[in-house]
Scaffold this motif. Structure first.
Motif, PDB file in Angstrom:
ATOM      1  N   GLY A 244      14.795   1.592  -1.019  1.00  0.00           N
ATOM      2  CA  GLY A 244      15.914   0.652  -0.973  1.00  0.00           C
ATOM      3  C   GLY A 244      15.537  -0.607  -0.213  1.00  0.00           C
ATOM      4  N   ASN A 245      16.378  -0.989   0.755  1.00  0.00           N
ATOM      5  CA  ASN A 245      16.093  -2.185   1.560  1.00  0.00           C
ATOM      6  C   ASN A 245      15.829  -1.836   3.018  1.00  0.00           C
ATOM      7  N   LYS A 246      15.344  -0.622   3.247  1.00  0.00           N
ATOM      8  CA  LYS A 246      15.114  -0.159   4.614  1.00  0.00           C
ATOM      9  C   LYS A 246      13.981  -0.944   5.287  1.00  0.00           C
ATOM     10  N   ASP A 247      14.142  -1.150   6.579  1.00  0.00           N
ATOM     11  CA  ASP A 247      13.066  -1.725   7.379  1.00  0.00           C
ATOM     12  C   ASP A 247      11.967  -0.681   7.550  1.00  0.00           C
ATOM     13  N   PHE A 248      10.835  -1.098   8.104  1.00  0.00           N
ATOM     14  CA  PHE A 248       9.693  -0.204   8.289  1.00  0.00           C
ATOM     15  C   PHE A 248       9.622   0.268   9.738  1.00  0.00           C
ATOM     16  N   ASP A 249       9.466   1.589   9.883  1.00  0.00           N
ATOM     17  CA  ASP A 249       9.339   2.187  11.207  1.00  0.00           C
ATOM     18  C   ASP A 249       8.801   3.602  11.040  1.00  0.00           C
ATOM     19  N   ASN A 250       8.377   4.195  12.143  1.00  0.00           N
ATOM     20  CA  ASN A 250       7.884   5.571  12.124  1.00  0.00           C
ATOM     21  C   ASN A 250       9.037   6.557  12.171  1.00  0.00           C
ATOM     22  N   GLY A 251       8.819   7.713  11.533  1.00  0.00           N
ATOM     23  CA  GLY A 251       9.753   8.817  11.712  1.00  0.00           C
ATOM     24  C   GLY A 251      10.659   9.075  10.534  1.00  0.00           C
ATOM     25  N   GLY A 252      11.510  10.089  10.712  1.00  0.00           N
ATOM     26  CA  GLY A 252      12.407  10.522   9.651  1.00  0.00           C
ATOM     27  C   GLY A 252      11.941  11.823   9.052  1.00  0.00           C
ATOM     28  N   SER A 253      12.462  12.132   7.871  1.00  0.00           N
ATOM     29  CA  SER A 253      12.112  13.359   7.153  1.00  0.00           C
ATOM     30  C   SER A 253      11.179  13.021   6.000  1.00  0.00           C
ATOM     31  N   LEU A 254      10.398  13.992   5.568  1.00  0.00           N
ATOM     32  CA  LEU A 254       9.520  13.786   4.427  1.00  0.00           C
ATOM     33  C   LEU A 254      10.317  13.303   3.223  1.00  0.00           C
ATOM     34  N   GLN A 255       9.830  12.267   2.563  1.00  0.00           N
ATOM     35  CA  GLN A 255      10.545  11.713   1.413  1.00  0.00           C
ATOM     36  C   GLN A 255      10.517  12.672   0.231  1.00  0.00           C
ATOM     37  N   GLY A 256       9.426  13.391   0.065  1.00  0.00           N
ATOM     38  CA  GLY A 256       9.387  14.405  -0.976  1.00  0.00           C
ATOM     39  C   GLY A 256       8.494  14.026  -2.137  1.00  0.00           C
ATOM     40  N   GLU A 257       8.769  12.894  -2.768  1.00  0.00           N
ATOM     41  CA  GLU A 257       8.006  12.507  -3.955  1.00  0.00           C
ATOM     42  C   GLU A 257       6.746  11.722  -3.600  1.00  0.00           C
ATOM     43  N   ALA A 258       6.814  10.929  -2.540  1.00  0.00           N
ATOM     44  CA  ALA A 258       5.656  10.155  -2.096  1.00  0.00           C
ATOM     45  C   ALA A 258       4.972  10.911  -0.964  1.00  0.00           C
ATOM     46  N   PRO A 259       3.697  11.227  -1.091  1.00  0.00           N
ATOM     47  CA  PRO A 259       3.020  12.042  -0.079  1.00  0.00           C
ATOM     48  C   PRO A 259       2.962  11.349   1.277  1.00  0.00           C
ATOM     49  N   ASP A 260       3.159  12.138   2.338  1.00  0.00           N
ATOM     50  CA  ASP A 260       3.035  11.644   3.719  1.00  0.00           C
ATOM     51  C   ASP A 260       3.921  10.431   3.977  1.00  0.00           C
ATOM     52  N   THR A 261       5.077  10.410   3.345  1.00  0.00           N
ATOM     53  CA  THR A 261       6.037   9.319   3.507  1.00  0.00           C
ATOM     54  C   THR A 261       7.311   9.866   4.124  1.00  0.00           C
ATOM     55  N   TYR A 262       7.837   9.161   5.126  1.00  0.00           N
ATOM     56  CA  TYR A 262       9.005   9.625   5.868  1.00  0.00           C
ATOM     57  C   TYR A 262      10.112   8.567   5.813  1.00  0.00           C
ATOM     58  N   THR A 263      11.332   9.035   5.823  1.00  0.00           N
ATOM     59  CA  THR A 263      12.456   8.103   5.751  1.00  0.00           C
ATOM     60  C   THR A 263      13.675   8.676   6.453  1.00  0.00           C
ATOM     61  N   ASP A 264      14.523   7.783   6.943  1.00  0.00           N
ATOM     62  CA  ASP A 264      15.833   8.166   7.463  1.00  0.00           C
ATOM     63  C   ASP A 264      16.828   7.129   6.981  1.00  0.00           C
ATOM     64  N   SER A 265      17.968   7.028   7.621  1.00  0.00           N
ATOM     65  CA  SER A 265      19.034   6.172   7.107  1.00  0.00           C
ATOM     66  C   SER A 265      18.700   4.686   7.151  1.00  0.00           C
ATOM     67  N   ASP A 266      17.773   4.274   8.020  1.00  0.00           N
ATOM     68  CA  ASP A 266      17.529   2.841   8.154  1.00  0.00           C
ATOM     69  C   ASP A 266      16.056   2.458   8.237  1.00  0.00           C
TER      70      ASP A 266
END
Length: 361
Positions: A244-266
Protein backbone atom coordinates in the motif's frame (compact mmCIF):
# COMPACT_ATOMS: atom_id res chain seq x y z
CA UNK A 1 19.57 -9.24 -5.34
CA UNK A 2 20.83 -10.70 -8.61
CA UNK A 3 24.26 -9.29 -9.37
CA UNK A 4 26.98 -9.92 -11.92
CA UNK A 5 29.77 -9.75 -9.39
CA UNK A 6 29.99 -9.05 -5.69
CA UNK A 7 30.17 -5.48 -4.44
CA UNK A 8 32.56 -6.63 -1.74
CA UNK A 9 34.88 -8.10 -4.35
CA UNK A 10 35.24 -4.74 -6.08
CA UNK A 11 36.66 -2.83 -3.13
CA UNK A 12 40.14 -1.76 -4.12
CA UNK A 13 43.31 -0.60 -2.49
CA UNK A 14 43.50 3.15 -2.05
CA UNK A 15 47.01 3.47 -3.57
CA UNK A 16 47.07 3.58 -7.37
CA UNK A 17 49.59 1.69 -9.48
CA UNK A 18 51.33 2.95 -12.59
CA UNK A 19 50.65 1.06 -15.79
CA UNK A 20 54.12 -0.50 -15.73
CA UNK A 21 53.50 -1.74 -12.17
CA UNK A 22 50.12 -3.16 -13.17
CA UNK A 23 51.67 -5.01 -16.10
CA UNK A 24 54.10 -6.68 -13.69
CA UNK A 25 51.39 -7.61 -11.17
CA UNK A 26 48.98 -9.74 -13.19
CA UNK A 27 47.87 -11.75 -10.14
CA UNK A 28 44.10 -11.09 -10.25
CA UNK A 29 44.39 -8.69 -7.30
CA UNK A 30 41.95 -5.78 -7.16
CA UNK A 31 43.86 -2.57 -7.77
CA UNK A 32 43.46 1.00 -8.96
CA UNK A 33 45.68 1.95 -11.90
CA UNK A 34 46.35 5.40 -13.37
CA UNK A 35 47.32 5.95 -16.99
CA UNK A 36 46.70 7.80 -20.23
CA UNK A 37 44.20 6.52 -22.78
CA UNK A 38 46.17 5.59 -25.89
CA UNK A 39 43.67 3.62 -27.98
CA UNK A 40 41.51 0.52 -28.24
CA UNK A 41 42.97 -3.00 -28.28
CA UNK A 42 41.98 -5.33 -31.10
CA UNK A 43 44.47 -8.13 -30.39
CA UNK A 44 47.37 -8.95 -28.09
CA UNK A 45 49.71 -6.89 -30.27
CA UNK A 46 47.43 -4.34 -31.93
CA UNK A 47 45.84 -1.12 -30.63
CA UNK A 48 43.90 1.22 -32.92
CA UNK A 49 43.81 4.99 -32.38
CA UNK A 50 40.82 6.04 -34.52
CA UNK A 51 37.62 4.73 -36.13
CA UNK A 52 36.78 2.76 -32.98
CA UNK A 53 34.20 0.01 -33.65
CA UNK A 54 32.74 -0.21 -30.14
CA UNK A 55 32.96 0.96 -26.50
CA UNK A 56 34.03 -2.31 -24.92
CA UNK A 57 37.71 -1.77 -24.14
CA UNK A 58 40.59 0.70 -24.09
CA UNK A 59 44.35 0.70 -23.62
CA UNK A 60 46.22 2.89 -21.12
CA UNK A 61 49.91 3.67 -20.72
CA UNK A 62 52.20 5.75 -18.54
CA UNK A 63 52.75 8.16 -21.44
CA UNK A 64 50.04 9.67 -23.65
CA UNK A 65 52.34 9.19 -26.67
CA UNK A 66 53.08 5.48 -26.04
CA UNK A 67 52.86 3.29 -29.17
CA UNK A 68 54.48 0.05 -27.96
CA UNK A 69 51.70 -2.34 -26.91
CA UNK A 70 54.04 -4.11 -24.47
CA UNK A 71 53.91 -0.93 -22.37
CA UNK A 72 50.09 -0.80 -22.37
CA UNK A 73 47.43 -2.20 -20.06
CA UNK A 74 44.22 -3.40 -21.72
CA UNK A 75 41.08 -2.39 -19.78
CA UNK A 76 37.70 -4.10 -20.04
CA UNK A 77 34.81 -1.58 -19.95
CA UNK A 78 31.58 -2.93 -18.40
CA UNK A 79 28.24 -1.64 -19.70
CA UNK A 80 27.76 0.91 -16.91
CA UNK A 81 30.88 2.83 -17.98
CA UNK A 82 30.69 2.60 -21.78
CA UNK A 83 28.72 5.80 -22.33
CA UNK A 84 31.42 7.85 -20.57
CA UNK A 85 34.61 5.90 -21.27
CA UNK A 86 34.08 3.96 -24.49
CA UNK A 87 36.19 5.34 -27.33
CA UNK A 88 33.53 4.97 -30.00
CA UNK A 89 31.25 7.27 -27.98
CA UNK A 90 34.10 9.42 -26.62
CA UNK A 91 36.99 9.54 -29.12
CA UNK A 92 38.16 12.76 -27.46
CA UNK A 93 39.11 10.63 -24.42
CA UNK A 94 42.33 9.62 -26.17
CA UNK A 95 45.21 11.35 -24.42
CA UNK A 96 43.30 11.93 -21.18
CA UNK A 97 44.49 10.50 -17.88
CA UNK A 98 42.10 8.21 -16.03
CA UNK A 99 42.04 5.94 -13.00
CA UNK A 100 40.55 2.46 -13.33
CA UNK A 101 39.90 -0.15 -10.65
CA UNK A 102 39.44 -3.88 -11.20
CA UNK A 103 41.17 -7.27 -11.29
CA UNK A 104 44.70 -7.34 -12.69
CA UNK A 105 44.37 -10.21 -15.14
CA UNK A 106 44.98 -10.94 -18.82
CA UNK A 107 42.64 -9.41 -21.40
CA UNK A 108 43.01 -10.12 -25.13
CA UNK A 109 45.83 -12.48 -24.02
CA UNK A 110 47.70 -9.37 -22.90
CA UNK A 111 48.34 -7.77 -19.47
CA UNK A 112 45.03 -6.26 -18.52
CA UNK A 113 42.40 -5.20 -16.02
CA UNK A 114 38.96 -6.84 -15.96
CA UNK A 115 35.77 -6.72 -13.86
CA UNK A 116 36.23 -2.96 -13.84
CA UNK A 117 34.37 -1.48 -10.86
CA UNK A 118 35.37 2.18 -11.10
CA UNK A 119 36.54 4.57 -13.81
CA UNK A 120 37.47 8.17 -13.05
CA UNK A 121 38.70 11.09 -15.17
CA UNK A 122 41.87 12.67 -13.76
CA UNK A 123 43.48 16.01 -14.40
CA UNK A 124 46.64 16.05 -16.50
CA UNK A 125 48.92 16.25 -13.46
CA UNK A 126 47.43 13.09 -11.99
CA UNK A 127 45.49 15.02 -9.39
CA UNK A 128 41.83 14.62 -8.86
CA UNK A 129 40.66 18.07 -9.74
CA UNK A 130 37.91 18.31 -7.13
CA UNK A 131 38.04 14.99 -5.36
CA UNK A 132 38.59 12.59 -8.24
CA UNK A 133 35.68 13.22 -10.61
CA UNK A 134 36.65 16.30 -12.59
CA UNK A 135 34.95 16.60 -15.96
CA UNK A 136 32.19 14.12 -15.17
CA UNK A 137 28.43 14.24 -14.72
CA UNK A 138 28.84 15.18 -11.03
CA UNK A 139 31.44 17.89 -11.51
CA UNK A 140 29.42 20.57 -9.69
CA UNK A 141 28.86 18.36 -6.63
CA UNK A 142 32.44 17.36 -5.88
CA UNK A 143 33.84 18.65 -2.59
CA UNK A 144 30.46 19.62 -1.17
CA UNK A 145 28.46 18.22 1.76
CA UNK A 146 25.22 18.75 3.65
CA UNK A 147 22.60 21.05 2.15
CA UNK A 148 25.11 22.46 -0.34
CA UNK A 149 25.72 18.98 -1.76
CA UNK A 150 22.00 18.26 -1.84
CA UNK A 151 21.32 21.44 -3.81
CA UNK A 152 24.14 20.70 -6.25
CA UNK A 153 22.85 17.17 -6.86
CA UNK A 154 19.31 18.46 -7.33
CA UNK A 155 20.49 20.87 -10.00
CA UNK A 156 22.32 18.04 -11.77
CA UNK A 157 19.46 15.50 -11.81
CA UNK A 158 16.57 17.97 -12.18
CA UNK A 159 14.64 18.55 -15.43
CA UNK A 160 14.98 15.00 -16.70
CA UNK A 161 13.10 13.66 -19.71
CA UNK A 162 9.65 12.54 -18.55
CA UNK A 163 7.70 9.57 -19.89
CA UNK A 164 4.01 8.73 -19.70
CA UNK A 165 2.67 6.25 -17.17
CA UNK A 166 1.57 3.91 -19.95
CA UNK A 167 5.14 3.86 -21.29
CA UNK A 168 6.42 2.79 -17.87
CA UNK A 169 5.36 -0.80 -18.63
CA UNK A 170 7.81 -1.15 -21.50
CA UNK A 171 10.53 0.76 -19.69
CA UNK A 172 10.38 -1.61 -16.69
CA UNK A 173 10.72 -4.58 -19.02
CA UNK A 174 14.10 -3.12 -19.90
CA UNK A 175 15.31 -1.60 -16.62
CA UNK A 176 14.44 -4.64 -14.49
CA UNK A 177 15.33 -7.41 -16.92
CA UNK A 178 16.55 -10.61 -15.30
CA UNK A 179 20.30 -10.78 -16.14
CA UNK A 180 19.96 -14.56 -16.40
CA UNK A 181 16.82 -14.59 -18.57
CA UNK A 182 16.17 -11.79 -21.05
CA UNK A 183 12.51 -12.81 -21.32
CA UNK A 184 11.85 -12.06 -17.64
CA UNK A 185 11.91 -9.26 -15.11
CA UNK A 186 12.86 -9.50 -11.44
CA UNK A 187 10.08 -8.48 -9.05
CA UNK A 188 11.31 -6.13 -6.34
CA UNK A 189 9.80 -7.51 -3.15
CA UNK A 190 9.49 -11.22 -3.96
CA UNK A 191 12.69 -11.54 -6.02
CA UNK A 192 10.70 -13.73 -8.40
CA UNK A 193 11.74 -13.91 -12.05
CA UNK A 194 8.77 -14.00 -14.40
CA UNK A 195 7.74 -13.11 -17.91
CA UNK A 196 8.11 -9.49 -18.94
CA UNK A 197 4.64 -9.68 -20.45
CA UNK A 198 2.82 -11.12 -17.44
CA UNK A 199 1.98 -7.61 -16.29
CA UNK A 200 -1.62 -6.72 -15.43
CA UNK A 201 -4.06 -6.90 -12.56
CA UNK A 202 -4.56 -10.65 -12.20
CA UNK A 203 -3.29 -12.96 -9.48
CA UNK A 204 0.50 -13.32 -9.72
CA UNK A 205 0.72 -10.67 -12.46
CA UNK A 206 3.16 -7.83 -11.89
CA UNK A 207 2.35 -4.14 -11.81
CA UNK A 208 4.07 -0.79 -11.29
CA UNK A 209 5.08 -0.12 -7.71
CA UNK A 210 5.79 3.45 -6.58
CA UNK A 211 8.51 2.89 -3.98
CA UNK A 212 7.95 6.47 -2.81
CA UNK A 213 4.24 5.87 -2.23
CA UNK A 214 2.35 8.09 -4.66
CA UNK A 215 -0.08 9.20 -1.95
CA UNK A 216 2.84 10.72 -0.02
CA UNK A 217 2.42 14.08 -1.70
CA UNK A 218 -0.65 12.94 -3.65
CA UNK A 219 1.12 13.07 -7.03
CA UNK A 220 -0.57 9.95 -8.37
CA UNK A 221 0.62 8.84 -11.79
CA UNK A 222 1.18 12.29 -13.31
CA UNK A 223 4.31 12.77 -15.40
CA UNK A 224 7.23 13.67 -13.20
CA UNK A 225 7.24 12.08 -9.76
CA UNK A 226 4.41 9.74 -10.74
CA UNK A 227 6.34 8.28 -13.67
CA UNK A 228 9.94 8.62 -12.45
CA UNK A 229 11.64 5.32 -13.26
CA UNK A 230 14.20 5.75 -10.52
CA UNK A 231 11.53 4.73 -7.97
CA UNK A 232 9.18 2.60 -10.09
CA UNK A 233 9.72 -1.16 -9.94
CA UNK A 234 7.81 -4.26 -11.06
CA UNK A 235 6.12 -6.03 -8.13
CA UNK A 236 3.64 -8.83 -7.61
CA UNK A 237 0.12 -7.38 -7.70
CA UNK A 238 -1.04 -8.66 -4.32
CA UNK A 239 2.29 -7.86 -2.64
CA UNK A 240 2.06 -4.33 -4.00
CA UNK A 241 -1.42 -4.07 -2.55
CA UNK A 242 -0.18 -5.38 0.80
CA UNK A 243 2.50 -2.73 0.92
CA UNK A 244 0.00 0.00 0.00
CA UNK A 245 1.36 3.41 1.02
CA UNK A 246 3.16 2.28 4.16
CA UNK A 247 6.40 3.92 5.21
CA UNK A 248 9.55 1.80 5.55
CA UNK A 249 10.68 0.50 8.92
CA UNK A 250 11.80 -2.68 10.66
CA UNK A 251 9.43 -5.13 12.26
CA UNK A 252 5.92 -6.49 12.06
CA UNK A 253 4.68 -9.92 11.03
CA UNK A 254 5.80 -11.99 8.07
CA UNK A 255 3.97 -10.79 4.96
CA UNK A 256 3.58 -14.33 3.69
CA UNK A 257 3.89 -14.03 -0.08
CA UNK A 258 7.15 -12.07 -0.23
CA UNK A 259 10.04 -13.93 1.44
CA UNK A 260 11.66 -12.34 4.51
CA UNK A 261 9.27 -9.39 4.31
CA UNK A 262 7.54 -7.97 7.39
CA UNK A 263 4.66 -5.57 7.75
CA UNK A 264 2.33 -4.01 10.30
CA UNK A 265 -0.35 -1.34 10.18
CA UNK A 266 1.98 1.50 9.20
CA UNK A 267 5.31 0.10 7.96
CA UNK A 268 6.91 -2.27 5.47
CA UNK A 269 10.23 -4.11 5.75
CA UNK A 270 11.42 -5.70 2.48
CA UNK A 271 13.80 -8.63 2.17
CA UNK A 272 17.45 -7.94 2.99
CA UNK A 273 18.57 -8.14 -0.65
CA UNK A 274 16.69 -4.97 -1.62
CA UNK A 275 16.73 -2.91 1.57
CA UNK A 276 19.51 -0.69 0.22
CA UNK A 277 17.79 -0.38 -3.16
CA UNK A 278 14.68 0.94 -1.44
CA UNK A 279 16.64 3.41 0.66
CA UNK A 280 18.54 4.82 -2.31
CA UNK A 281 15.32 5.24 -4.29
CA UNK A 282 13.78 7.22 -1.43
CA UNK A 283 16.89 9.38 -1.09
CA UNK A 284 16.83 10.04 -4.85
CA UNK A 285 13.21 11.24 -4.69
CA UNK A 286 14.01 13.60 -1.83
CA UNK A 287 16.83 15.23 -3.80
CA UNK A 288 15.13 15.23 -7.21
CA UNK A 289 11.86 16.89 -6.09
CA UNK A 290 12.69 20.10 -4.23
CA UNK A 291 9.62 22.22 -4.92
CA UNK A 292 10.91 24.22 -7.88
CA UNK A 293 9.28 24.43 -11.33
CA UNK A 294 5.87 23.89 -9.71
CA UNK A 295 6.81 20.44 -8.43
CA UNK A 296 6.28 19.04 -4.95
CA UNK A 297 8.96 19.30 -2.30
CA UNK A 298 9.41 15.68 -1.18
CA UNK A 299 11.32 15.10 2.05
CA UNK A 300 12.44 11.99 3.90
CA UNK A 301 11.71 12.17 7.63
CA UNK A 302 12.08 9.98 10.69
CA UNK A 303 8.45 9.00 11.27
CA UNK A 304 5.89 6.59 9.86
CA UNK A 305 2.21 7.22 9.15
CA UNK A 306 3.01 10.14 6.87
CA UNK A 307 -0.29 9.75 5.02
CA UNK A 308 -0.77 12.23 2.17
CA UNK A 309 1.91 14.64 3.36
CA UNK A 310 4.91 14.90 0.98
CA UNK A 311 7.13 13.00 3.41
CA UNK A 312 8.46 9.46 3.60
CA UNK A 313 10.07 7.57 6.43
CA UNK A 314 11.76 6.25 8.29
CA UNK A 315 15.08 8.02 7.82
CA UNK A 316 17.06 6.26 10.55
CA UNK A 317 15.95 2.86 9.23
CA UNK A 318 16.66 3.78 5.63
CA UNK A 319 20.17 4.88 6.56
CA UNK A 320 20.69 1.53 8.26
CA UNK A 321 19.40 -0.31 5.18
CA UNK A 322 21.63 1.71 2.86
CA UNK A 323 24.70 0.56 4.79
CA UNK A 324 23.44 -2.98 5.30
CA UNK A 325 22.76 -3.64 1.59
CA UNK A 326 25.48 -2.00 -0.58
CA UNK A 327 24.99 -1.07 -4.23
CA UNK A 328 25.23 -4.04 -6.59
CA UNK A 329 25.35 -4.42 -10.35
CA UNK A 330 21.60 -4.83 -10.81
CA UNK A 331 21.19 -1.29 -9.46
CA UNK A 332 24.14 0.01 -11.45
CA UNK A 333 22.80 -1.45 -14.69
CA UNK A 334 19.32 -0.08 -13.96
CA UNK A 335 20.76 3.38 -13.33
CA UNK A 336 22.65 3.21 -16.62
CA UNK A 337 19.62 2.14 -18.66
CA UNK A 338 17.44 4.92 -17.21
CA UNK A 339 20.18 7.46 -17.90
CA UNK A 340 20.97 6.36 -21.45
CA UNK A 341 17.57 5.31 -22.78
CA UNK A 342 14.83 7.13 -20.89
CA UNK A 343 15.24 10.00 -18.44
CA UNK A 344 18.86 11.03 -19.01
CA UNK A 345 19.43 11.58 -15.31
CA UNK A 346 20.99 9.35 -12.67
CA UNK A 347 20.48 8.28 -9.07
CA UNK A 348 23.57 9.81 -7.43
CA UNK A 349 23.39 7.48 -4.44
CA UNK A 350 24.00 4.47 -6.67
CA UNK A 351 27.03 6.13 -8.25
CA UNK A 352 28.28 7.64 -4.98
CA UNK A 353 26.89 5.82 -1.92
CA UNK A 354 29.10 7.95 0.32
CA UNK A 355 26.93 10.97 -0.44
CA UNK A 356 24.07 9.57 1.65
CA UNK A 357 26.06 10.11 4.84
CA UNK A 358 27.40 13.43 3.52
CA UNK A 359 23.81 14.75 3.34
CA UNK A 360 21.98 12.90 6.14
CA UNK A 361 24.72 12.55 8.76
Amino acid sequence: MFSFFSFESTKAATTSLTVSQAIQQQNNAIQAVEGYVVGKPTSATSVITSNYPDDYSLAIADSSSETNTSNMLYVQIPSQFRSQFGLKSNPELKGEKIKVTGNLTAYYSHPGLKNTSEMIHLTADGGTGEGGYAGTYYDQAIGKSGSTLKTALHNIIDDHTEISYSNVWEALRNTDEDPNNANNVILLYTGRSQSKYSNGSGVDNWNREHVWAKSHGDFGTTMGAGTDLHHLRPTDVSVNSSRGNKDFDNGGSLQGEAPDTYTDSDSWEPRDEVKGDVARMIFYMDVRYEGDSGELDLEVNNVVNNGTSPYHGKLSTLLQWHNQDPVDNFERNRNEVIYNEYQHNRNPFIDHPEWVEAIWN
